[in-house]
Write an enzyme that holds these catalytic residues in place. Structure first.
Site, PDB file in Angstrom:
ATOM      1  N   GLU A 275    -171.870  28.521-134.239  1.00  0.00           N
ATOM      2  CA  GLU A 275    -172.625  28.644-132.522  1.00  0.00           C
ATOM      3  C   GLU A 275    -173.020  30.313-132.956  1.00  0.00           C
ATOM      4  O   GLU A 275    -172.407  30.650-131.961  1.00  0.00           O
ATOM      5  CB  GLU A 275    -172.107  28.449-132.352  1.00  0.00           C
ATOM      6  CG  GLU A 275    -171.417  26.988-131.989  1.00  0.00           C
ATOM      7  CD  GLU A 275    -170.677  26.430-131.117  1.00  0.00           C
ATOM      8  OE1 GLU A 275    -170.347  27.280-130.004  1.00  0.00           O
ATOM      9  OE2 GLU A 275    -170.149  25.341-130.747  1.00  0.00           O
ATOM     10  N   ARG A 278    -174.410  36.176-131.022  1.00  0.00           N
ATOM     11  CA  ARG A 278    -174.560  38.620-131.192  1.00  0.00           C
ATOM     12  C   ARG A 278    -175.309  38.397-132.814  1.00  0.00           C
ATOM     13  O   ARG A 278    -175.837  39.317-133.037  1.00  0.00           O
ATOM     14  CB  ARG A 278    -173.219  38.502-131.139  1.00  0.00           C
ATOM     15  CG  ARG A 278    -173.197  40.237-131.309  1.00  0.00           C
ATOM     16  CD  ARG A 278    -171.563  40.634-131.215  1.00  0.00           C
ATOM     17  NE  ARG A 278    -170.988  39.830-130.404  1.00  0.00           N
ATOM     18  CZ  ARG A 278    -170.745  40.603-128.491  1.00  0.00           C
ATOM     19  NH1 ARG A 278    -171.367  41.647-128.924  1.00  0.00           N
ATOM     20  NH2 ARG A 278    -169.679  40.078-127.567  1.00  0.00           N
ATOM     21  N   ARG A 314    -173.622  45.432-120.441  1.00  0.00           N
ATOM     22  CA  ARG A 314    -172.733  45.743-121.798  1.00  0.00           C
ATOM     23  C   ARG A 314    -171.892  46.718-121.149  1.00  0.00           C
ATOM     24  O   ARG A 314    -169.988  47.298-122.273  1.00  0.00           O
ATOM     25  CB  ARG A 314    -173.033  45.781-123.507  1.00  0.00           C
ATOM     26  CG  ARG A 314    -173.708  44.342-123.439  1.00  0.00           C
ATOM     27  CD  ARG A 314    -174.023  43.967-124.627  1.00  0.00           C
ATOM     28  NE  ARG A 314    -172.590  43.330-125.684  1.00  0.00           N
ATOM     29  CZ  ARG A 314    -171.969  44.520-126.241  1.00  0.00           C
ATOM     30  NH1 ARG A 314    -172.583  45.266-126.637  1.00  0.00           N
ATOM     31  NH2 ARG A 314    -170.624  43.797-126.452  1.00  0.00           N
ATOM     32  N   TYR A 318    -167.961  45.869-120.965  1.00  0.00           N
ATOM     33  CA  TYR A 318    -166.836  46.389-122.436  1.00  0.00           C
ATOM     34  C   TYR A 318    -166.545  47.618-122.633  1.00  0.00           C
ATOM     35  O   TYR A 318    -165.788  47.457-124.430  1.00  0.00           O
ATOM     36  CB  TYR A 318    -167.527  44.913-122.628  1.00  0.00           C
ATOM     37  CG  TYR A 318    -167.677  43.776-122.225  1.00  0.00           C
ATOM     38  CD1 TYR A 318    -167.400  42.370-121.615  1.00  0.00           C
ATOM     39  CD2 TYR A 318    -169.469  44.100-122.164  1.00  0.00           C
ATOM     40  CE1 TYR A 318    -167.948  41.661-121.520  1.00  0.00           C
ATOM     41  CE2 TYR A 318    -170.156  42.377-121.568  1.00  0.00           C
ATOM     42  CZ  TYR A 318    -169.348  41.340-121.254  1.00  0.00           C
ATOM     43  OH  TYR A 318    -169.586  40.468-121.265  1.00  0.00           O
ATOM     44  N   CYS A 344    -176.751  53.190-108.066  1.00  0.00           N
ATOM     45  CA  CYS A 344    -175.176  53.863-107.201  1.00  0.00           C
ATOM     46  C   CYS A 344    -174.264  53.479-107.474  1.00  0.00           C
ATOM     47  O   CYS A 344    -173.464  52.887-106.748  1.00  0.00           O
ATOM     48  CB  CYS A 344    -176.041  53.495-105.899  1.00  0.00           C
ATOM     49  SG  CYS A 344    -177.705  54.410-105.272  1.00  0.00           S
ATOM     50  N   TYR A 373    -176.805  39.609-125.681  1.00  0.00           N
ATOM     51  CA  TYR A 373    -176.311  39.775-124.410  1.00  0.00           C
ATOM     52  C   TYR A 373    -176.699  41.374-123.438  1.00  0.00           C
ATOM     53  O   TYR A 373    -176.370  41.446-123.240  1.00  0.00           O
ATOM     54  CB  TYR A 373    -174.707  40.219-123.854  1.00  0.00           C
ATOM     55  CG  TYR A 373    -173.591  38.829-125.296  1.00  0.00           C
ATOM     56  CD1 TYR A 373    -174.001  37.600-124.270  1.00  0.00           C
ATOM     57  CD2 TYR A 373    -173.494  38.529-127.126  1.00  0.00           C
ATOM     58  CE1 TYR A 373    -173.310  36.283-125.540  1.00  0.00           C
ATOM     59  CE2 TYR A 373    -173.059  37.734-127.616  1.00  0.00           C
ATOM     60  CZ  TYR A 373    -173.251  36.733-126.531  1.00  0.00           C
ATOM     61  OH  TYR A 373    -172.567  35.405-127.213  1.00  0.00           O
TER      62      TYR A 373
HETATM   63  N1  LLP Z   1    -169.893  29.799-129.149  1.00  0.00           N
HETATM   64  C1  LLP Z   1    -168.696  29.696-127.761  1.00  0.00           C
HETATM   65  C2  LLP Z   1    -168.146  28.373-126.997  1.00  0.00           C
HETATM   66  C3  LLP Z   1    -168.944  30.652-126.951  1.00  0.00           C
HETATM   67  O1  LLP Z   1    -168.645  30.917-125.825  1.00  0.00           O
HETATM   68  C4  LLP Z   1    -169.922  32.237-127.412  1.00  0.00           C
HETATM   69  C5  LLP Z   1    -170.013  33.498-126.581  1.00  0.00           C
HETATM   70  C6  LLP Z   1    -170.585  31.785-128.640  1.00  0.00           C
HETATM   71  C7  LLP Z   1    -170.333  30.624-129.468  1.00  0.00           C
HETATM   72  C8  LLP Z   1    -171.314  32.648-129.741  1.00  0.00           C
HETATM   73  O2  LLP Z   1    -170.628  33.700-129.749  1.00  0.00           O
HETATM   74  P1  LLP Z   1    -171.375  35.365-131.366  1.00  0.00           P
HETATM   75  O3  LLP Z   1    -171.753  34.743-132.362  1.00  0.00           O
HETATM   76  O4  LLP Z   1    -172.645  35.997-129.748  1.00  0.00           O
HETATM   77  O5  LLP Z   1    -170.131  36.018-131.191  1.00  0.00           O
HETATM   78  N2  LLP Z   1    -171.635  38.964-122.987  1.00  0.00           N
HETATM   79  C9  LLP Z   1    -170.193  39.489-124.447  1.00  0.00           C
HETATM   80  C10 LLP Z   1    -170.079  37.851-125.511  1.00  0.00           C
HETATM   81  C11 LLP Z   1    -169.606  37.581-124.461  1.00  0.00           C
HETATM   82  C12 LLP Z   1    -169.440  36.133-125.562  1.00  0.00           C
HETATM   83  C13 LLP Z   1    -169.140  34.595-124.841  1.00  0.00           C
HETATM   84  N3  LLP Z   1    -169.248  33.323-126.332  1.00  0.00           N
HETATM   85  C14 LLP Z   1    -170.672  41.001-124.689  1.00  0.00           C
HETATM   86  O6  LLP Z   1    -171.479  41.571-124.025  1.00  0.00           O
HETATM   87  O7  LLP Z   1    -170.224  41.294-125.801  1.00  0.00           O
END
Ligand code: LLP
Length: 413
Positions: A275, A278, A314, A318, A344, A373
């Site tokens: 899945e 990013r 972000r 983070y 602000c 994101y």
């Molecule tokens: N599957 C599940 C169950 C997840 O919770 C997530 C991300 C993904 C797949 C996708 O993960 P990726 O391939 O994108 O790493 N807002 C944060 C990132 C939150 C990720 C949440 N879950 C940021 O800006 O870094």
């Protein structure tokens, strides 16, 4: 990997389009995405599995623009969703419900109902109570719903604590030591097909080690479940790898990661699922913004731009690093400054004490690696209309989401 953003005659371009042209025509702040880069990154996952049975489920939460989802659907992607709203978007974009997996720790009755009525592929379940709810709704629809338990393997993803999910201290998944007993009990529920396991230990992982450690644990569990008569056929490995926000952070390639997984799972007769969000969209997108003012205080220089934390949260949330580069490269002179937005709050910054090009009022800059994101976490804080989004495709581009207006801000109030 295709690097879609590069300078040509000192102008930053993407797929042959000069980004300053987009900024001038569509205004700023403005998100821009490269369709070629998105497709290339998706196809890298799909191809890396080779002949192993698999499906890539794009994590909609990373960027859920309808045009982007439509492009992914046409390329054959499935979708990982975490809400009814995301399912609505996927269906609206022409996504195949039979290629949707529903993740998330708190699915509501209405969301489960909607997903079952739509005929999604599977639920990734995070509690026994959720399994019971899905079973009862499936019974009412007279169907059998496919479900996989999300395993919490107690593996430290070694990423930012807010996006780390694989430890027993986190709200996510089911303790790996309790999974079998839950499968044993749930086997008696008549409207569930318990044929899979899933696992996601966190996001922005730059190292495959924790992922492979989690995989080892999950594969041992699969063996145990199969020995107990549970017909496990699917293995969902959760999100994809992290991306390089700076030159120092270099994740392994998609091919390397997936091939390691394929090696570990060869001969097990499992359909492999992943899945990624990013790693498909982050480096394909940028946020364009205009320098409004420069100002110097006793010990600091500030560059004030027209994008803010409401557009890209972000850095504030983070401590994330996004490279900031000028759309027109003037000379090699640099300054050291804080790059901040108009909101602000002192938390409204994109960079602190950053060495960057010597930019002036009216210049455009790009916040790089902002395709994931970014817009999806935007808000209307300070009553700021959300930015426009643009998709570049070959030599042309189109607005795939209009900039919001003041009227949009008060709609529904
Ligand atoms: N599957 C599940 C169950 C997840 O919770 C997530 C991300 C993904 C797949 C996708 O993960 P990726 O391939 O994108 O790493 N807002 C944060 C990132 C939150 C990720 C949440 N879950 C940021 O800006 O870094």
């Amino acid at each position: 990997m295709l690097e879609p953003y590069f300078y040509r005659d000192n102008e930053l371009t993407v797929e042959g389009v000069t980004l300053a042209d987009i900024a001038k025509k569509e205004g700023t702040p403005c998100y821009v995405y490269s369709s070629a880069a998105i497709l290339e990154r998706y196809q890298a996952y799909d191809r890396a599995f080779g002949i192993a049975p698999h499906q890539v489920y794009y994590a909609v939460k990373a960027n859920s623009n309808l045009s982007l989802l439509r492009m992914m659907a046409e390329a054959g992607a499935g979708f990982d969703i975490v809400s009814g709203g995301e399912l609505f978007r996927v269906l609206k974009a022409g996504g195949d419900p039979a290629k949707v997996v529903f993740s998330g720790v708190g699915k509501s009755r209405e969301e489960v109902e909607y997903a079952i009525a739509s005929g999604i592929h599977s639920f990734n379940c995070e509690s026994e109570a959720e399994l019971a709810l899905i079973n009862s709704i499936a019974a009412r629809h007279d169907v059998s719903a496919r479900a996989a338990l999300r395993v919490n393997p107690n593996v430290d993803a070694r990423t930012h604590p807010y996006i780390s999910t694989g430890l027993h201290d986190h709200k996510f998944g089911i303790n790996i030591d309790h999974v079998k007993e839950i499968y044993d009990r749930a086997a008696g529920l008549g409207h569930l097909k318990l044929e899979g396991v899933s696992c996601h230990i966190g996001s922005q992982l730059l190292d495959t080690k924790p992922l492979l450690e989690a995989l080892d644990g999950v594969l041992a569990l699969v063996e145990k479940l199969r020995a107990a008569g549970h017909p496990i056929q699917e293995l969902d490995m959760g999100g994809g790898l992290g991306v390089a926000y700076t030159d120092e952070q270099q994740p392994p390639s998609t091919e390397t990661y997936i091939q390691l997984v394929c090696k570990k799972t060869a001969g097990l007769g499992l359909k492999l699922m992943v899945e990624p969000g990013r790693s498909i969209v982050a480096s394909a997108g940028v946020l364009l913004t205009r320098v409004m003012y420069r100002k110097t205080t006793a010990n600091k220089e500030f560059v004030i731009v027209d994008a803010a934390m409401n557009d890209l949260i972000r850095p504030a949330l983070y401590q994330a690093h996004h490279e900031i580069v000028p759309l027109r490269h003037r000379d090699a002179v640099t300054i050291t400054a804080d790059v901040v937005g108009p909101v602000c709050e002192s938390g409204d910054f994109f960079a602190r004490d950053r060495e960057l090009a010597n930019v002036f009022s009216g210049d455009y800059v790009a916040l790089m690696t902002a395709g994931a994101y970014g817009f999806v976490q935007a808000s209307n804080y300070n009553s700021r209309p959300r930015a426009a989004e643009v998709m570049v495709d070959g030599a042309g581009w189109k607005v795939i989401r209009k900039r919001e207006t003041f009227e949009d801000l008060v709609r529904g109030e």
